[in-house]
Structures are given as C-alpha cells and as structure tokens.
Design an enzyme around this catalytic site. Structure first.
Site, mmCIF file in Angstrom:
data_model
loop_
_atom_site.group_PDB
_atom_site.id
_atom_site.type_symbol
_atom_site.label_atom_id
_atom_site.label_comp_id
_atom_site.label_asym_id
_atom_site.label_seq_id
_atom_site.Cartn_x
_atom_site.Cartn_y
_atom_site.Cartn_z
ATOM 1 N NE ARG A 134 26.375 58.253 5.587
ATOM 2 C CZ ARG A 134 25.230 58.359 6.258
ATOM 3 N NH1 ARG A 134 25.110 57.788 7.447
ATOM 4 N NH2 ARG A 134 24.220 59.040 5.767
ATOM 5 C CG ASP A 159 14.353 60.014 9.313
ATOM 6 O OD1 ASP A 159 13.472 59.747 10.140
ATOM 7 O OD2 ASP A 159 15.454 60.518 9.637
ATOM 8 C CG ASN A 160 17.515 57.163 10.821
ATOM 9 O OD1 ASN A 160 17.885 58.032 10.029
ATOM 10 N ND2 ASN A 160 17.481 57.363 12.124
ATOM 11 C CE LYS A 162 26.022 60.897 10.105
ATOM 12 N NZ LYS A 162 25.610 59.608 10.692
ATOM 13 N N GLY A 195 20.594 66.674 6.379
ATOM 14 C CA GLY A 195 20.921 67.880 7.131
ATOM 15 C C GLY A 195 22.400 68.101 7.352
ATOM 16 N NE ARG A 196 24.720 64.304 11.450
ATOM 17 C CZ ARG A 196 25.202 63.827 12.596
ATOM 18 N NH1 ARG A 196 26.198 64.451 13.185
ATOM 19 N NH2 ARG A 196 24.705 62.746 13.151
ATOM 20 C CG ASP A 247 26.686 71.790 13.985
ATOM 21 O OD1 ASP A 247 26.381 70.736 13.391
ATOM 22 O OD2 ASP A 247 27.301 71.796 15.070
ATOM 23 N N GLY A 248 25.174 71.107 10.741
ATOM 24 C CA GLY A 248 25.622 70.366 9.581
ATOM 25 C C GLY A 248 26.925 69.608 9.775
#
Length: 491
Positions: A182, A258-259, A119, A102-103, A131-132
């Site tokens: 990253r 998802d993490n 990121k 998403g961001r 808002d990303g």
C-alpha cells in the site's frame, strides 16, 4: 561486449533510492521496529503500472526477483526501516483500547514523500492474537478497489501490487496468503491521536500534532491555534470524502476511528461494497449486526468519529467551545459538496434554489424502486446525450412517478443545454465500478492461478468512464448469485 560492460549490465539499480523515515523520527513511543515474516514461494498476482510510475520504479521491476522478495516481505529494500505503529480506537462505537498495525509493516518513506506499507506480512506486537496474515481474497479486493477509487477521483490510499504464496492461512476455511503493498502520503489515523490522549501522554500527542501540521497541513501553522485549525481542516476533508462516497454509492463497512485517515483518505478496505440496487439502509458488512455502518449512516458516523478526534485533541486545542467551533463547518461542507457532486451527476452546471429538492426526490424514487444505482446514472447520461429517456424509464416500476420527476429535470436541462450536460455526465457517472460479483469472479479465477480476469478488471476500472466495447457484461446487472456474497470484517 566487454567484461566491464557485462558487469555493468548485471548490476541492477536499487528499486527505490533516497528513503526517508519521517514517521520513525517521532520516536519509539509510536512504533515497534521489526522485520516482516517471510513467505515461501512468492509469486506476482497483480501490479499497478500507474503507482509504479508514481514511485519511480524501474521499468523492469516486475521481472526482478529482488522486487518480488521485497514486496512479499522476504527481503528489505536497502535504506528502508520497517516498523509497526501503535494506535488505539473505537470499534463499532465501543472503546477498544490499544490497537495498532496488527498485520501491516511500514517499510519507510520514499524521497518523494510517499510511505510504503506491506499488509499481510506477519505478526506484530499489535496483532492481538491474530496471525498477521492477509488472504488472497481480501488482498485482491483491496488492490482493485484502491486503484478503482483513485480512478473515480475519490481520495484513497493506493496499491502498488499483490504477491501471493501457497502458505496456508486459516479464516472461515483454509486459504492462501497474500501481501498488498500500500502507498500513501501517510497512514496516520484518528486512532493515533486517541492512543496518546487516552494514556495521558501529552508530549507525544503534541509531537504527533506538530508532525501532522508541519508535514501535511502547513497552512494551519500560521494561526493563533494551529491544532484547532488542524481539527477544522481534517473535519472538512472528511466531510468532502463522505460526500464523494455517498455520491458514488460506496459503502466502507467498518468506519472505526482507527480506520479513519487524518488526511481524509479512504483507508483499510475490508467489507466494502458499491451499491447495486439503491438501498439507503444497505449494510455491506455481515459482521455489522446493528447496522452501525449502513450506507446512509456513513456521514453521521464520520461526524461521531470526528468528535472522538476532537476529544483526543482537546488538551492541545484548549477550550471545548474552540473544539466545537473547529468542527462546526462539517455539516455545511458535507451538504454543499454532496449537492455539488449530485449536480454534476445530473449534468447541471449552474446552482439553483430547487436543486436539492430535485436530488432528494430522485433518490426517493431510486430507493422506492430499488433501482440499480450505477446503471441508472450511466443510462441517464446516455439518455441526455440522445434525447431519449425510454431506457431510463424501463428501470422504474412506477413510471408515472419517474415521468413527473423528469419534467422538472428537463426544464433545468433546457436552461443549461443538453449537449454540455451530457458531456459532463459521461465524465462523472462511471460505466464500470467494482461490484462485489466482479471482484468475486476475479478472485475465483485467481485461486486457480488464472489472473486474466483480474487484469481485465484493472483495465476497465482504470478508465471507468470509457465505454470499453466488448465488456458489456462487466457493466451489466449483477447476477442473482451476487446477493449471496457474504463480506465480513475478516474479508
């Protein structure tokens, strides 16, 4: 100097050459191609020379405007292929459906097989009304902790740099934007498998599993059931990661599926914390009202997440019993790895039958007295070296209970040799960890344009087992105001 020499000197070599795009080759069902959204007036905040060397960046990269623009998302490095990947997942134990980057935007993969991801570089189709963007505060925390975890020997994604911008970002208050670059061999998560399983897209699920096996787990290919072998390998890597977290006193704070990295890496630093006082039930994420991700629950949550992964992979693995068997070594691996790491923290070289009971008794003592976790271990290391345990006794209100434990411990030390034990302990128990208040001090200074404290922390955390004379305050007890720091999922 000739005109030809001047022209040659003025032409800069590319930042990174030989881009590959392995993940992009999986096909359009896995991602959306898009460019990052530019930020105005970018500036450097922090950078890791270690990661830059790993990537083979030119020595002058931090002086180059093309690097600043590329790692802010304002320009694309030649050869990169930016994309945001789609995945799904369970968040706080509840199926959340489709999620995705998403961001974050994946720039691509270097010739050495490392993926670079920005990121905080703007909205994607998976932003879900977000808002990303990332703010300076959270970006500094992730940058520092990624590199600190690596220095501690804990598997993790890495962080090349942070860039900042005066662009406003609204969180609990108006903050300024930042971007973290990253680095990891892969950013594939449990949630990628869950996404295609939930949609019944078995061809894509198979393609993903084959990609992960061939690229990252080739040893799983030779058996009768490569996907079951993959599930077992991921389970054991995850168990070993949990043991490292627990031994180090690290709380992740938001262990959604998802993490969770398919490679057993620490990924997605948000409301993390290293323990100050030893409190097994500590909740570091103020968004975690039910305490699902409390410190002592992390190994169990990882197991639950692996069950979700196994469910997603069941069409590939085959029988339920086969999947269960693939996960059956998780607890054994976790217990053995944790005990091995705790032995090292105690300086014990030879495994003995009573080691587990000795460790359990010590952890109960630490919890009963809410003893500072990093300081206890470092003082114990020096006490073993000096043969003087009085500074350690000073940490306990119940000194008689500690003395009783110490008698058992000293008997084992005598068997292994205190000098050898002390050397192992001083290389195992860090003097410096990224406590919340240290990160907060660096963040407050950085918001005023002063990055000196961030740079100091970088230096200390890059060599956390060294003494670093003159930095006693960075290794001391947290100030009273540290307990008021609130870290949530928005952090």
């Amino acid at each position: 100097m000739t005109s030809h020499q001047a022209l040659a000197d003025s032409v800069q070599a590319p930042l990174l050459a030989g881009w590959r795009n392995g993940f992009a080759a999986l096909g359009p069902a896995f991602f959306t191609e898009l460019r990052p959204t530019p930020l105005p007036s970018p500036h450097w905040v922090g950078a890791s020379d270690d990661v830059a060397a790993l990537l083979g960046l030119p020595q002058d990269w931090q002086r180059r405007d093309d690097a600043l623009q590329a790692f802010t998302g304002n320009a694309l490095p030649p050869g990169s292929r930016p994309l945001a990947s789609v995945y799904s997942g369970h968040q706080f134990g509840v199926w959340a459906g489709q999620l995705g980057d998403g961001r974050a935007i994946l720039l691509g993969e270097t010739a050495d097989g490392l993926e670079l991801q920005l990121k905080g570089c703007g909205r994607t189709p998976y932003s879900r009304m977000g808002d990303g963007r990332a703010v300076l505060r959270s970006s500094i925390r992730e940058f520092l902790c990624s590199e600190a975890m690596h220095a501690l020997g804990i598997p993790t994604t890495r962080a090349l740099c942070v860039t900042g911008s005066p662009a406003p970002v609204v969180r609990e208050e108006i903050e300024t934007a930042a971007v973290v670059t990253r680095v990891a061999p892969s950013f594939i998560r449990f949630g990628h498998f869950e996404h295609f399983a939930a949609r019944g897209q078995q061809a894509e699920l198979r393609r993903l599993a084959d990609y992960v096996i061939d690229r990252y787990y080739p040893e799983c290919r030779g058996g009768a059931n490569p996907c079951a072998a993959l599930l077992r390998a991921v389970s054991e890597r995850t168990a070993a990661l949990m043991a490292r977290w627990q031994a180090a006193g690290f709380c992740h704070g938001v262990m959604n599926t998802d993490n969770m990295s398919i490679l057993g890496l620490t990924i997605d630093y948000g409301p993390f914390q290293f323990l100050d006082a030893f409190d097994p039930g500590h909740i570091c994420n103020h968004s975690d009202a039910q305490g699902r991700y409390a410190f002592d629950r992390q190994p169990g949550v990882a197991w639950w997440n692996l069950l979700c992964l196994a469910q997603a992979m069941l069409p590939l693995v085959g029988e339920v019993e086969t999947a269960r068997a693939a996960l059956s070594t998780y607890e054994e691996t976790f217990v053995a790895e944790l005990l091995r790491r705790m032995r090292a923290k105690l300086g014990l070289q030879q495994p003995r039958e009573g080691d587990g009971a000795l460790v359990d008794a010590l952890l109960r003592l630490l919890a009963a007295g809410r003893v500072d976790y990093p300081i206890f271990w470092r003082r114990l290391s020096h006490a073993v070296a000096a043969g003087d345990f009085e500074p350690v006794r000073d940490l306990f209100a119940d000194r008689a209970a500690f003395d009783a434990w110490l008698l058992s411990y000293e008997e084992l030390l005598a068997l292994d040799g205190q000098a050898i034990a002390a050397d192992l302990m001083l290389k195992t128990n860090p003097r410096f960890v990224l406590r919340n208040h240290l990160g907060e001090q660096a963040i407050r200074a950085a918001k005023l344009g002063d990055f000196s404290e961030l740079q100091t922390l970088q230096k200390l955390l890059a060599r956390p087992f060294d003494e670093h004379p003159g930095h006693e305050a960075h290794a001391g007890f947290p100030p009273d105001w540290a307990s008021t720091i609130s870290i949530s999922c928005s952090s």
